[in-house]
Design a protein around this motif. Structure first.
Motif, PDB file in Angstrom:
ATOM      1  N   PRO A  86       0.778   8.076  -7.701  1.00 47.40           N
ATOM      2  CA  PRO A  86      -0.159   7.016  -7.066  1.00 47.40           C
ATOM      3  C   PRO A  86      -1.109   6.480  -7.885  1.00 47.40           C
ATOM      4  O   PRO A  86      -1.666   7.452  -8.895  1.00 47.40           O
ATOM      5  CB  PRO A  86      -0.680   7.608  -6.018  1.00 47.40           C
ATOM      6  N   PRO A 122      -1.123   4.678   1.172  1.00 48.84           N
ATOM      7  CA  PRO A 122      -1.145   3.732  -0.279  1.00 48.84           C
ATOM      8  C   PRO A 122      -0.366   2.341   0.036  1.00 48.84           C
ATOM      9  O   PRO A 122       0.496   2.307   0.940  1.00 48.84           O
ATOM     10  CB  PRO A 122      -0.758   4.615  -1.230  1.00 48.84           C
ATOM     11  N   SER A 124       2.618  -0.111  -1.319  1.00 45.19           N
ATOM     12  CA  SER A 124       3.600  -0.386  -2.086  1.00 45.19           C
ATOM     13  C   SER A 124       3.822  -1.817  -2.448  1.00 45.19           C
ATOM     14  O   SER A 124       3.612  -2.737  -2.005  1.00 45.19           O
ATOM     15  CB  SER A 124       5.034  -0.102  -1.075  1.00 45.19           C
ATOM     16  N   THR A 295       2.793   2.676  -6.497  1.00 47.28           N
ATOM     17  CA  THR A 295       2.273   3.118  -5.298  1.00 47.28           C
ATOM     18  C   THR A 295       0.629   2.878  -5.744  1.00 47.28           C
ATOM     19  O   THR A 295       0.138   3.635  -6.537  1.00 47.28           O
ATOM     20  CB  THR A 295       2.680   4.674  -4.944  1.00 47.28           C
TER      21      THR A 295
END
Ligand SMILES: Nc1ncnc2c1ncn2[C@@H]1O[C@H](COP(=O)(O)OP(=O)(O)OP(=O)(O)O)[C@@H](O)[C@H]1O
Length: 298
Positions: A86, A122, A124, A295
């Protein structure tokens, strides 16, 4: 993602001629105040920064926070181990077009709060990839500029003054004075066309050059890229097209074509392409979308 591992805070000390280093101090303090482990990752130059990011990823990170501008995002996206984590962004560059796409806060403390708050959900986000003969695939977040906008980018990077987006505006004026048309050969699927124009740029996000909305309807969630083609006209006409472009009123002009594509091949002679504000090199360029490849903590 490893919950027990620290965040890697990647700092470009040279972003916006020094803003990166100042912002990083607030970012690290904000992590400390939130009781979240974070380690600073900074290199002496771009290549050293990439090597340190790769090594830190291998040691284990919970996620990556980029403190810099669009160029730093592009730099870190080339590291496969980083793309798998991420990623959050604290804008500290001159243009910050990627941060603008998501309305990320300019305040470093607010940006950290937002990215930590998004950990559970989070986003995409699509990325772009460009392949050139004899080169590794090059990943980009914002867009791949070929033509006038690439020339403006090159000139803006050479301006070593802390002017923010004004760097791009000054570079645009200088490039207009030497404006030339280029021949582009564009292939979408089995269809090929060519045109004399000033740019053929592939956008993932909406804006380039510090907020210029080249692809006003581009989405980072549609699994597509927006190919923007602008054909040539007189200098006066180009000036008026650019004026409308700056206000996102160019989409329906006869000189402008915006096509949503999953992939496109562009040949532009020896024109140099730029992505996320940094030099990529010459083509031919095979560009494709990588749907949801990032992400994003936002
Ligand atoms: N020590 C370093 N660490 C990381 N990048 C560096 C370093 N030194 C120079 N750079 C270069 O700085 C470039 C630009 O950085 P960055 O995008 O953060 O700032 P900017 O150019 O001011 O902002 P923007 O791209 O949003 O206009 C990077 O692409 C990278 O090549």
């Amino acid at each position: 993602m490893r919950d027990d591992a620290p965040y890697g805070v990647v700092v470009n000390p040279s972003s916006a001629l020094g803003r990166g280093a100042r912002v990083a101090r607030v970012v690290l303090a904000s992590f400390q105040a939130a009781g979240v482990d974070a380690v600073e990752i900074t290199g002496v130059d771009a290549a050293d920064c990439q090597a340190r990011v790769r090594a830190a990823c291998k040691r284990g990170l919970r996620g990556i926070v980029l403190v810099g501008g669009d160029g730093l995002i592009g730099l870190v996206l080339q590291v496969a181990e980083a793309r798998a984590l991420p990623i959050g962004v604290v804008p500290a560059g001159s243009g910050n077009d990627f941060a603008r796409q998501f309305g990320l806060p300019r305040s470093p403390a607010a940006a950290v709060a937002r990215l930590l708050g998004s950990e559970g959900a989070p986003l995409s986000v699509d990325l772009g990839v460009v392949e050139r003969p004899g080169h590794d695939p090059h990943w980009f977040a914002g867009g791949l500029s070929i033509g006038l906008d690439a020339a403006i980018n090159r000139r803006a990077n050479a301006i070593r003054l802390p002017l923010g987006p004004l760097r791009y505006h000054l570079a645009l004026l200088a490039e207009l004075a030497v404006l030339k048309s280029r021949r582009f050969v564009v292939q979408i699927g089995a269809r090929e066309h060519s045109f004399m124009g000033i740019l053929a740029t592939v956008m993932n996000t909406r804006a380039i050059g510090g907020g210029i909305p080249l692809a006003p309807s581009a989405s980072v969630h549609d699994g597509m890229l927006d190919l923007v083609e602008v054909s040539h006209g007189s200098k006066l006409r180009v000036l008026s097209v650019l004026g409308l472009l700056a206000r996102a009123k160019h989409e329906h002009l006869p000189e402008v074509t915006i096509t949503r594509v999953p992939a496109v091949k562009i040949e532009a002679g020896d024109e140099l392409a730029f992505s996320d504000g940094e030099l990529v090199g010459s083509g031919p360029f095979e560009v494709r979308v990588a749907p949801g490849a990032l992400t994003l903590l936002a």
